[in-house]
Each structure stands twice: as structure tokens, then as C-alpha cells.
Design a protein around this motif. Structure first.
Motif, PDB file in Angstrom:
ATOM      1  N   LYS A 130       0.831  -1.206   0.000  1.00  0.00           N
ATOM      2  CA  LYS A 130       0.000   0.000   0.000  1.00  0.00           C
ATOM      3  C   LYS A 130       0.864   1.254   0.000  1.00  0.00           C
ATOM      4  O   LYS A 130       0.534   2.246  -0.668  1.00  0.00           O
ATOM      5  CB  LYS A 130      -0.937  -0.001   1.205  1.00  0.00           C
TER       6      LYS A 130
ATOM      7  N   GLU B  98       3.675   1.648  -1.401  1.00  0.00           N
ATOM      8  CA  GLU B  98       4.162   1.839  -2.769  1.00  0.00           C
ATOM      9  C   GLU B  98       3.051   2.316  -3.704  1.00  0.00           C
ATOM     10  O   GLU B  98       3.293   3.046  -4.650  1.00  0.00           O
ATOM     11  CB  GLU B  98       4.755   0.523  -3.299  1.00  0.00           C
ATOM     12  N   ARG B  99       1.841   1.890  -3.415  1.00  0.00           N
ATOM     13  CA  ARG B  99       0.730   2.199  -4.312  1.00  0.00           C
ATOM     14  C   ARG B  99       0.317   3.657  -4.224  1.00  0.00           C
ATOM     15  O   ARG B  99      -0.095   4.254  -5.209  1.00  0.00           O
ATOM     16  CB  ARG B  99      -0.449   1.286  -3.990  1.00  0.00           C
TER      17      ARG B  99
END
Length: 796
Positions: free
Chosen positions: A333, A335-336
Motif C-alpha cells: 500500500k 508503494e501504491r
């Protein structure tokens, strides 16, 4: 979670089937929470569509792993060959990797019993699949191989399992990765030998019966020993019995993995064959994280950089597989959501900020939440909006807004959403530091783990408000309308219920308090769809490696809760599902307590559960003994005994001729060591059935019709049926005997009246013959009638 994979478990014809000659009929223990499991059958429309795409088709026998996705590889590594480089751009390979990443993501969420990232269609499908059972499917095994990180000693154990007749006993506590390790061993066995792999259930007695071993050739089985309870424990000589198990497996070129705890094995493992316990080390947290990240993360995520960071390494060190998966989810998450990446001269790509967010997520964002809640000017409306948005993940912002107003009213601080007096949605979303998805109108938190941290903070921070919050939480999915243009559809209500229920399960297990679960069961009892959702969630929790033990305790407590019949009813329905198939002895104990209820809904549920449990041949002896006890004269569970026996007495199977319908209770069980009810027990149960009240008139009528039809169509069964019915009306109490005889005579006349149109002379003769025998028994002055105690195979 030890759930189940898809498979056909229709029970419409099971009384006539060979039980272990072929096919898989016991539930599949899933590695969820132990890492995870779900079924990979034909039910998911999205998966079906993917399989039908031309680029996704593969030659027969070739899986995604065989086609270029090696275990632990999601395609993030560069393959140093021209062919492999070309494959990187191949749409089919890219598609298969995308399918694998999606499968791994679902596997991870199921492992944590946290479905917040799933949409409505996927969540509904998965909750259904969690409670099915069959052979472990190929696609699931491929996914296991893709993410499994073998601990030290694994390769030796895997090679040992390849030997026909091999038995391995894995000694670990639930939640320590034992089921996932077992499934990885079975996945490798299937890949190397082509063996058919799947689970076995233990049965109802303390001893594992050898006839439960299927007659499959070249198969691999997984057997989880039931946890010990006050009224049930695995026999102390289980270890010694493995010698005979090995011999049976060797004759069929098959193998077995046994799951148990070190404490239980110390009691039952004495005199076990040498070498059955492989020296497997504890799973390595870093290796687990690396395997899952490579399988699920997009190709541009630098896995090695994340794992090399000392702060992440410290989070993973010595952690359980479930804790590792939480950290994996936080990394993905972080990274997202690029908004987390606060770029600075010291952190040019924002990586430090993302790592810090993962570390803070593992500490539940306590400092940041304290700062947010104590900010000057913070209002209760804002706090409640954050709380509701955290619980109702992926619900439309309109529903979050409306439910916030409802929670404010319950807290005694009503707000009006009419006009423009209160802050609007956009302002509220900004105040809680969230983002609004313009496409779906849903709220998203950029910070990993923020929503769960908010709920935890509230629970600690506001003890007096807990009961009010639980009451609102349980009632939220029952709301059918809002004051907005958006409609609250049944599908949205069901998804909301599943999310609320999953949170309640996780919270109750973590705190070992049943309050939120009992709240939602009581609130959802009058809504058929919500009740089904509650039953499925508790059933799934009962099969979960880390949540299962506490859920078993709750089911035992609820089965005795006569003042809350909804808890008893739910317990019975859970016992009638996968929990009952896998833990039959425990299910029977809980059914026994619930059977004492005088509530009609509970009694009906008990009767329905009986047929399900009867489908397991190994459960029949214990089940029928319980029913006979409930049906005994002066029993305080007579009503449930009648209903339970009626469920079996009216269950028809194919008879000896294709056109015949024969009561299942009268058919000889084809299983080795199969159970056959005695004359005396059948007569006791029939006596209870004949005492049914007018409200239960249908059951004895249907039973008499079925049994008399069988006597008319199968002369070989006539003596048996007449003997049982004659015994049912032979009592020491003359008044009771007269009542039973009159009732039976009335039912017999209803079966074949005469005179009547289209009278069947043979049926009339048969009725007169039985009535004459009843009169003969009544007139005998020497002694009451005693049914002849002979083995039924002599009669049928």
C-alpha cells in the motif's frame, strides 16, 4: 484459515454411495491465517473470463507455474536470456503473471481475514468458496508454490513424503504456518508424482478409523488432529496406530501428513514410528516477505531495497507468518499511494517516508492519531466520520456520511445533514486526511493500516462509548434506505455486513470477548441474507487456524445459551456445515446442548443439521446414539429428538430396485465397519415420533408413508419394518401404549384408506396385517412384546 476449496458436495444421494472408493468428500483445510487458502474452482466469473481469453489458454497439464512463473517468481527478476527477455513482452505471459498476482493478493487478504480491498463480486464469491470442500485444485497448488518460502529441513521432508506409505507429523501451534507448509508439501508431491492431494477429517471418536483412508492410488492426504476439549480428546495411542496407517498407505502408494501441536503430540505420540516428525525449522520472516512481495508486487517495486532496510528487517525478525503478511500488505500500500512519498533533498524518491509509514502502521499510528484527535477545533462529527469511514471501507461516501449522522444521534449529539449547516462530504474527507475516488465515490486512506488503527484507537480511547458503537455497528447493514439519491442495494448491504462481520471476528478473537459477534447475530437474525452472512463468517472463523480455537469455545458457550435462542440456532447451523464435517465429535456435543432448547426455530435447525452430519458414515454411530438418548422416555430433549429422528426417518435412498424408495436408516451401510441402527433404538425413536404434536403432524405422516411404501415394494424389508413399528408401541405404560397404537393406526389408515377410489388391494392387505399384529401384541397377557435382537443383515 482452514477453510475449504470448491467442490460438489451435494448430499441428495449419499445414502447409497460408496463412501471412500473414489472422490473427495471431506473438507479441505485451508492455510489461511496459517497463511491462507481459497478455492480455485469454476465459480468466479472473473476467473472464468480470464481462462477463456485466448492468450490465457495453455496446453493441457500446463499451469501458470509451468508456463514460466517459477515458485517465488512474479516476473520482477530479469531473466538473462533472449527467449526469456522476449517472454517479458509476451501478452500471454504478462496476463498469466497478472492472474497470479491477483490470486496471491486474495490469498493474503483471506489469510488475515481482512477483506477490505475486495470489491462486492469478489468478496461474495470468496466467502462462499471458503466454506466448500473438495480435492485441492491445481491452480491453488500453483499459487502455494509461487509464494511458499521453504524453511530449513523442508527439502528433506519433501523427499521423504514422496515415498509410498510415508507419514509426516508437523508439530506447530495454529497460526505458525503449519497448514501452509503441509499444502506446500502436497503441492510439490502433486507436481513430482502426479498424486491426487486433499484432506481427511478425523471422525467422531477419539481413535482415527483406518477405513477413513480412501482407496485412492497414488494420493496424498492431510489430517489435522482435533484440539482436545473437556469432553473430547484424541486417543493416547494415536502414535502407535500410525504403523497400521503406514501399511495401508503403502498398499495404495499413498502418503499422509498429520497436523498437531507439540503439547498434543507429547500426549498421543508415544510409540509412533521412528522418523515421522521431520526437523523443520521456524519459517523465516524475511524469506516469507520476499516470496510474497515478488509474487504480488508490480514489477517496478524494488523488493531487495525494501528488505535490506534495517527498519523493515527488524519488523520481520521472529514474526509469525500472519504478522509478516501484515507487513507485506503495508509495503504494497505504501508503494501504491505515491502521496506518501514526501520528496526532499535527503529523501529524493520518498523511499524513507514510505518505510516510515510501514513502521508506523505496525505501531498502529498511535502518535499520529493522538495528534489528529487532539487538534484544536476537532469536532465529534469529524471524529465519528473518521471512525465510520474506517469501518465501512469501500462503501460510498454518501453511506458513510449518513451512517455518521446515525452514530452521532446514538452518541446523543445529533447533526442535521439537510441544507449546508454541517460540513459537506468534500470537507469531511479532507479533514480526515483521506482521498475521494471520483469514479466510485469511495474514501481511500493513503496511510497503510490507518483504518484498522483508527478502530483500535477508538476502542482504547472511549471505553464508555463501546457498547453504543457495537450496537450501531451491528445495525448498520440492516439499513435499507437513506435520505440520498443513492440507493442502498441488497448487494451493498451484504458487502457491508461481511466487512462489519469480519472486523467483529478479528476483534473478538484478538480480545477474546464475544460481545461484537453476539451483537451482530442478534441484530441480523430477522434478515435472511444478513443471517446467512453471519453464519458464513462464524463458520469461516471456526475453520481458521488462529481464530478457530476461540470460535470453538464460543460455539460451545452459545449452544448452552437457552436465553438467547439466536445464538443456539447459529451454533446449530454452523455445526451443520464444514465445521461439523471436519469436527464431527465437537459438533455433536454442541448439538446435544442446543437440542434442549424449546424454541421451534432451534429445533428445526437441529433437525436440518442431523441430515448433514449423517452424510459422514463415521459420524452415524455417535449421532444416532445421541438421537436415541434424546428420544428416550422422560427425556428433556424429546422435541429435538423427534425432529432429529424425523429428519432421518424421512430420508429416502435408492432401494434394491431402481423404482424403489427405501428409508436410508434401513439400508445396509456399504462401508467396512459401517454402522447399523439396532431394532431397539429404532423403536425408541419411532415411539417418540408417534408422540408428535399437531404442529409436527407432517413428519410422522411422511415417515409412515415412506416406510410402508418400502415394506410394500420390498418384501425383504417387511419383517424389519413391522418389527420396529411393533416395538415402538410396546411400552410399560398401558395408557401410553394405547395412545401410540391409536396414532399409528390412524397414520396407517391415512397411508391406505379403504374403501376409497383406486384402492390397492396389496396395500390394504399389508395394512391389515400390521394392524392385526399390533392387536395381537396388545392382547398378549404373558409379557410385553420384545423385538427380536438379531443382526439386521439377517432380515434385510
Amino acid at each position: 484459515m482452514d477453510s475449504a476449496t470448491p467442490g460438489d458436495h451435494s448430499s441428495s444421494d449419499w445414502p447409497d454411495q460408496q463412501r471412500h472408493g473414489g472422490g473427495w468428500r471431506t473438507p479441505v483445510p485451508a492455510p489461511q491465517g496459517d497463511l491462507a487458502d481459497r478455492g480455485w474452482g469454476e465459480r468466479d466469473p472473473a476467473d472464468q473470463q480470464e481462462r477463456e481469453l485466448p492468450e490465457a489458454r495453455q496446453d493441457e497439464g500446463e499451469s501458470a507455474v509451468d508456463a514460466g512463473i517459477a515458485p517465488g517468481d512474479s516476473g520482477s527478476d530479469v531473466v538473462p536470456s533472449r527467449e526469456a527477455a522476449d517472454a517479458e513482452d509476451d501478452p500471454a505471459i504478462q496476463h498469466m503473471r497478472g492472474v497470479l498476482r491477483a490470486a496471491v493478493a486474495e490469498l493474503r487478504q483471506e489469510a488475515l481475514f481482512n477483506f477490505g480491498e475486495m470489491n462486492a463480486v469478489k468478496l461474495t464469491a470468496i466467502l462462499g468458496q471458503l466454506l466448500e470442500h473438495s480435492e485441492l485444485p491445481r491452480r491453488y497448488l500453483d499459487t502455494v508454490r509461487a509464494v511458499f518460502a521453504p524453511p530449513d529441513g523442508y527439502e528433506e521432508a519433501s523427499k521423504t513424503l514422496e515415498n509410498p506409505g510415508a507419514v509426516l507429523v508437523l508439530l506447530r501451534e495454529p497460526g505458525a504456518g503449519r497448514t501452509f507448509t503441509a499444502h506446500a508439501l502436497l503441492a510439490d508431491l502433486q507436481l513430482r508424482t502426479g498424486a491426487k492431494v486433499g484432506p481427511l477429517s478425523f471422525g467422531t471418536s477419539g481413535r482415527f478409523p483406518l477405513h477413513r483412508l480412501p482407496r485412492e492410488e497414488n494420493a496424498g492426504y492431510l489430517l489435522e488432529l482435533p484440539s482436545d476439549e473437556d469432553t473430547f480428546e484424541v486417543s493416547a495411542d494415536f502414535g502407535a496406530s500410525l504403523f497400521e496407517v503406514q501399511r495401508n498407505l503403502l498398499n495404495r502408494s499413498s502418503r499422509l501428513i498429520v497436523l498437531t501441536t507439540p503439547e498434543q503430540w507429547q500426549r498421543v505420540g508415544g510409540d509412533a514410528p521412528a522418523g515421522v516428525v521431520p526437523p523443520l525449522k521456524r519459517p523465516d520472516g524475511r524469506a516469507i516477505a520476499e516470496a510474497w512481495l515478488k509474487a504480488e508486487a508490480p514489477q517496478d517495486l524494488d523488493v531487495s531495497r525494501w528488505l535490506a532496510d534495517q527498519r523493515i528487517a527488524k519488523l520481520l525478525e521472529g514474526q509469525s507468518p500472519s504478522d509478516v503478511l501484515e507487513t507485506v500488505g503495508h509495503i504494497l500500500k505504501a508503494e501504491r499511494f505515491k502521496s506518501l512519498a514526501d520528496v526532499s533533498d535527503s529523501d529524493p524518491d520518498g523511499f524513507h517516508a514510505k518505510v516510515l509509514s510501514v513502521v508506523q502502521a505496525r505501531t498502529a499510528w498511535r502518535t499520529q492519531l493522538l495528534e489528529w484527535h487532539s487538534k484544536k477545533g476537532r469536532t465529534s462529527f469529524q471524529r465519528n466520520f473518521l471512525l465510520v469511514a474506517s469501518l465501512l471501507r469501500n462503501a460510498s461516501v454518501a453511506h458513510v456520511y449518513a451512517q455518521t449522522a446515525a452514530l452521532c444521534r446514538l452518541f446523543g449529539q445529533p447533526v442535521s445533514l439537510q441544507g449546508q449547516e454541517e460540513p459537506g462530504v468534500v470537507e469531511m474527507v479532507s479533514e480526515i486526511d483521506a482521498d475521494l475516488d471520483p469514479t466510485n465515490d469511495t474514501i481511500e486512506f493513503a496511510r497503510p493500516g490507518w483504518d484498522d488503527a483508527v478502530l483500535s484507537y477508538f476502542w482504547i480511547d472511549r471505553p464508555p462509548a463501546r457498547k453504543t458503537f457495537l450496537s450501531w455497528m451491528a445495525e448498520a447493514p440492516t439499513t435499507k434506505t437513506t435520505d440520498f439519491l443513492e440507493t442502498f442495494t441488497p448487494e451493498e448491504r451484504l458487502v457491508l455486513a461481511n466487512r462489519v462481520g469480519a472486523f467483529a471476528v478479528r476483534w473478538a478473537t484478538h480480545h477474546r470477548k464475544p460481545d461484537p459477534l453476539e451483537q451482530i447475530i442478534s441484530a441480523w437474525q430477522k434478515d435472511r441474507n444478513l443471517w446467512s452472512a453471519a453464519t458464513d463468517l462464524i463458520s469461516a472463523a471456526a475453520l481458521h487456524p488462529t481464530m478457530g480455537r476461540f470460535t470453538h469455545e464460543l460455539l460451545l458457550r452459545w449452544s448452552k445459551a437457552s436465553s438467547t435462542p439466536e445464538l443456539q440456532k447459529l451454533t446449530v447451523e454452523v455445526c451443520a456445515g464444514e465445521f461439523g464435517r471436519r469436527n464431527t465429535a465437537k459438533a455433536l456435543l454442541r448439538l446435544g446442548y442446543a437440542a434442549g432448547s424449546t424454541e421451534s426455530e432451534v429445533q428445526k435447525a437441529v433437525g436440518a443439521a442431523v441430515r448433514t452430519i449423517w452424510s459422514d458414515p463415521s459420524a452415524r454411530k455417535s449421532l444416532f446414539a445421541s438421537i436415541t438418548k434424546w428420544c428416550a422416555p422422560n427425556s428433556d430433549r424429546m422435541a429435538s429428538g423427534r425432529r432429529s429422528f424425523a429428519a432421518l426417518a424421512t430420508l429416502a435412498s435408492q432401494g434394491y430396485e431402481p423404482k424403489d424408495r427405501v428409508p436410508s436408516l434401513l439400508l445396509r451401510d456399504k462401508e467396512e465397519g459401517g454402522f447399523q441402527p439396532s431394532y431397539e433404538d429404532l423403536s425408541i425413536c419411532w415411539g417418540a415420533l408417534l408422540l408428535s404434536t399437531e404442529a409436527d403432524e407432517e413428519a410422522p405422516t411422511e415417515a409412515v408413508n415412506l416406510w410402508m411404501d418400502a415394506a410394500n415394494g420390498n418384501p425383504s424389508l417387511q419383517h424389519l419394518i413391522f418389527g420396529v413399528l411393533r416395538g415402538a408401541v410396546s411400552t410399560e405404560d398401558p395408557a401410553l401404549g394405547r395412545r401410540l397404537r391409536h396414532r399409528l393406526r390412524d397414520l396407517l389408515y391415512a397411508w391406505q384408506p379403504s374403501p376409497a377410489p383406486s384402492v390397492d388391494a396389496d396395500r390394504v392387505r399389508l395394512r391389515h396385517e400390521l394392524v392385526d399384529l399390533l392387536d395381537h401384541d396388545r392382547s398378549r397377557s404373558v409379557a410385553k412384546y420384545h423385538p427380536r435382537a438379531s443382526h439386521r443383515s439377517d432380515e434385510a
